[in-house]
Scaffold this active site. Sequence first.
Site, short mmCIF file in Angstrom:
data_model
loop_
_atom_site.label_atom_id
_atom_site.label_comp_id
_atom_site.label_asym_id
_atom_site.label_seq_id
_atom_site.Cartn_x
_atom_site.Cartn_y
_atom_site.Cartn_z
N ASN A 11 35.13 35.61 41.81
CA ASN A 11 36.43 35.00 41.47
C ASN A 11 37.23 34.90 42.77
O ASN A 11 37.72 35.91 43.27
CB ASN A 11 37.14 35.90 40.44
CG ASN A 11 38.53 35.42 40.13
OD1 ASN A 11 38.96 34.36 40.57
ND2 ASN A 11 39.26 36.21 39.35
N LYS A 13 40.00 33.54 43.29
CA LYS A 13 41.46 33.59 43.06
C LYS A 13 42.16 32.51 43.90
O LYS A 13 41.63 31.42 44.06
CB LYS A 13 41.98 35.00 43.31
CG LYS A 13 41.22 36.06 42.49
CD LYS A 13 41.85 37.42 42.52
CE LYS A 13 40.98 38.40 41.71
NZ LYS A 13 41.53 39.75 41.65
N HIS A 96 41.93 36.65 32.42
CA HIS A 96 41.98 37.59 33.55
C HIS A 96 43.29 38.37 33.49
O HIS A 96 44.33 37.82 33.11
CB HIS A 96 41.86 36.83 34.88
CG HIS A 96 41.64 37.74 36.04
ND1 HIS A 96 42.66 38.44 36.63
CD2 HIS A 96 40.50 38.11 36.68
CE1 HIS A 96 42.16 39.19 37.60
NE2 HIS A 96 40.85 39.00 37.65
N GLU A 98 45.34 39.18 35.66
CA GLU A 98 46.46 38.59 36.41
C GLU A 98 47.15 37.52 35.58
O GLU A 98 48.37 37.37 35.63
CB GLU A 98 45.94 38.03 37.75
CG GLU A 98 45.62 39.17 38.72
CD GLU A 98 44.50 38.90 39.70
OE1 GLU A 98 44.12 37.73 39.90
OE2 GLU A 98 43.98 39.88 40.26
N GLU A 166 37.48 44.76 33.26
CA GLU A 166 38.11 44.91 34.58
C GLU A 166 39.36 45.77 34.45
O GLU A 166 40.43 45.26 34.09
CB GLU A 166 38.52 43.54 35.14
CG GLU A 166 37.38 42.59 35.37
CD GLU A 166 37.75 41.54 36.42
OE1 GLU A 166 37.02 41.44 37.40
OE2 GLU A 166 38.76 40.84 36.26
N GLY A 172 41.47 45.02 43.22
CA GLY A 172 42.11 44.83 44.52
C GLY A 172 42.62 46.11 45.14
O GLY A 172 43.42 46.07 46.09
N SER A 211 37.06 46.13 42.45
CA SER A 211 36.63 46.73 43.73
C SER A 211 35.13 46.95 43.82
O SER A 211 34.67 47.94 44.39
CB SER A 211 37.39 48.05 43.97
OG SER A 211 38.78 47.80 44.09
P1 13P Z 1 38.45 42.86 43.31
O1 13P Z 1 36.96 42.80 43.37
O2 13P Z 1 39.13 42.28 44.51
O3 13P Z 1 38.94 44.21 42.94
O4 13P Z 1 38.91 41.87 42.10
C1 13P Z 1 38.28 41.97 40.88
C2 13P Z 1 38.70 40.84 40.03
O5 13P Z 1 39.85 40.74 39.63
C3 13P Z 1 37.70 39.82 39.71
O6 13P Z 1 38.14 38.98 38.69
#
Ligand code: 13P
Length: 251
Positions: A11, A13, A96, A98, A166, A172, A211
């Site tokens: 992803n 982003k 997601h 976010e 997740e 992150g 992560s």
């Molecule tokens: P990270 O791998 O940067 O922690 O992000 C995970 C994520 O949100 C994938 O959708």
Amino acid sequence: MALRTPVIAGNWKMNTDIESDLELARGILEQSDAVIGVEKIVCPPFVALASVSELLRGSSIHVGAQNVSANENGAYTGEISAAMLKGLTSHVIVGHSERRALYGETSGDVTAKAAAAASSGLRPILCVGEALEVRQTGNAESFVADQLESSLAGYSDWDALIVAYEPVWAIGTGEAATSDQAQEMTAVCRGVIQNLAAGAADSVRVLYGGSVNSGNIAELLEQSDIDGALVGEASLKADEFSRLIAAAGTV
Ligand code: 13P
């Protein structure tokens, strides 16, 4: 027990531009196209879907979008429908954390998006996960079970579905869930699928995200209910993402 093909999905982003999207896709193509036994997916931003999917056409690397509208068409300024994505992508991320946290998407919205995607022949990668406060109060299992159940209310296209657990606190942060925590929670997700559609529980892939990197992927993949990873940061470097693909497949 069904044999589930592992999935490694990146992803990207809102971290790239059209030029770096192509460079990243080219690097992954060179290093990972020949790896077998793993489903590989990259999810660039909307603006690069056309160029990246053109580049990857005919390869073993699938393209996904990061979001989709629940609506078919109409006066929805700035939105992208599932029909628009068809031909460009095979997968789409829905729900997601976010989008749930920053754009107020509810589990009802997520169900509608997953259904819209599946009815256009796209495979939804449906995300769930608890925030740190929820984990600290000891309610992570019931929170995620409820969130997944309500995000799948009325959903029926089980062959198309991929689920991603997740935890918000691991995204992150560089602090992945332990493999035991990730196993426990992906098993909770599989239990929910079992309750909703008993026949699908063995075949729906349940991913872990948060992560993930080349240092922790092997241990995560060893867990019986973890069928791969949804990757943010580590998917932005072709070398590192290709190490994850290699860990899940056969080089
Ligand atoms: P990270 O791998 O940067 O922690 O992000 C995970 C994520 O949100 C994938 O959708």
